[in-house]
Design a protein around this motif. Structure first.
Motif, PDB file in Angstrom:
ATOM      1  N   LEU A  87      -7.176  17.951  15.321  1.00 46.56           N
ATOM      2  CA  LEU A  87      -7.205  18.340  13.916  1.00 46.56           C
ATOM      3  C   LEU A  87      -7.778  19.747  13.736  1.00 46.56           C
ATOM      4  O   LEU A  87      -7.281  20.525  12.916  1.00 46.56           O
ATOM      5  CB  LEU A  87      -8.020  17.330  13.099  1.00 46.56           C
ATOM      6  N   ARG A  88      -8.811  20.088  14.498  1.00 42.60           N
ATOM      7  CA  ARG A  88      -9.375  21.443  14.420  1.00 42.60           C
ATOM      8  C   ARG A  88      -8.350  22.489  14.851  1.00 42.60           C
ATOM      9  O   ARG A  88      -8.239  23.561  14.253  1.00 42.60           O
ATOM     10  CB  ARG A  88     -10.617  21.538  15.294  1.00 42.60           C
ATOM     11  N   ASP A  90      -5.098  22.144  14.647  1.00 44.69           N
ATOM     12  CA  ASP A  90      -4.098  22.207  13.572  1.00 44.69           C
ATOM     13  C   ASP A  90      -4.616  23.030  12.397  1.00 44.69           C
ATOM     14  O   ASP A  90      -3.869  23.827  11.810  1.00 44.69           O
ATOM     15  CB  ASP A  90      -3.727  20.799  13.098  1.00 44.69           C
ATOM     16  N   ILE A  91      -5.862  22.872  12.048  1.00 36.55           N
ATOM     17  CA  ILE A  91      -6.465  23.616  10.946  1.00 36.55           C
ATOM     18  C   ILE A  91      -6.497  25.116  11.293  1.00 36.55           C
ATOM     19  O   ILE A  91      -6.164  25.967  10.463  1.00 36.55           O
ATOM     20  CB  ILE A  91      -7.880  23.100  10.615  1.00 36.55           C
ATOM     21  N   ASP A  92      -6.857  25.443  12.527  1.00 38.67           N
ATOM     22  CA  ASP A  92      -6.863  26.851  12.958  1.00 38.67           C
ATOM     23  C   ASP A  92      -5.479  27.449  12.879  1.00 38.67           C
ATOM     24  O   ASP A  92      -5.306  28.606  12.470  1.00 38.67           O
ATOM     25  CB  ASP A  92      -7.410  26.966  14.386  1.00 38.67           C
TER      26      ASP A  92
END
Length: 100
Positions: A87-88, A90-92
């Motif tokens: 998820l991190r 993907d967020i980046d």
């Protein structure tokens, strides 16, 4: 006798429709030892315990703690950490696209 009172009180709260005294009369009348409920203790044992009449001095409390398998817990943590890392990332990626 105190253990019977505590148990009766708990039984009344959980099952108010039952007659609360009936199951415990047998423990007292027949001096049955029931683990975590009733223990018949002789006078010498009470004397050695400084005449303490506390139920917890003679009746061991039942261990109600949840048993946790550490291997299963570690695997669940690994899966959760992997999801968080994904998820991190993907967020980046999303932030990089917005800033571009």
């Amino acid at each position: 006798m105190q253990a019977v009172k505590i148990s009766l009180k708990r039984d009344q709260q959980q099952h108010p429709h039952r007659c609360p005294h009936r199951p415990h009369y047998g423990y007292i009348r027949h001096k049955e030892d029931v683990p975590h409920v009733a223990e018949s203790v002789d006078f010498d044992t009470i004397a050695q315990n400084d005449f303490t009449l506390s139920v917890s001095s003679y009746v061991e409390a039942k261990d109600l703690r949840e048993v946790i398998d550490i291997d299963v817990l570690n695997k669940e943590i690994q899966v959760t950490v992997a999801k968080i890392d994904r998820l991190r990332a993907d967020i980046d990626t999303i932030i990089a696209e917005i800033e571009a």
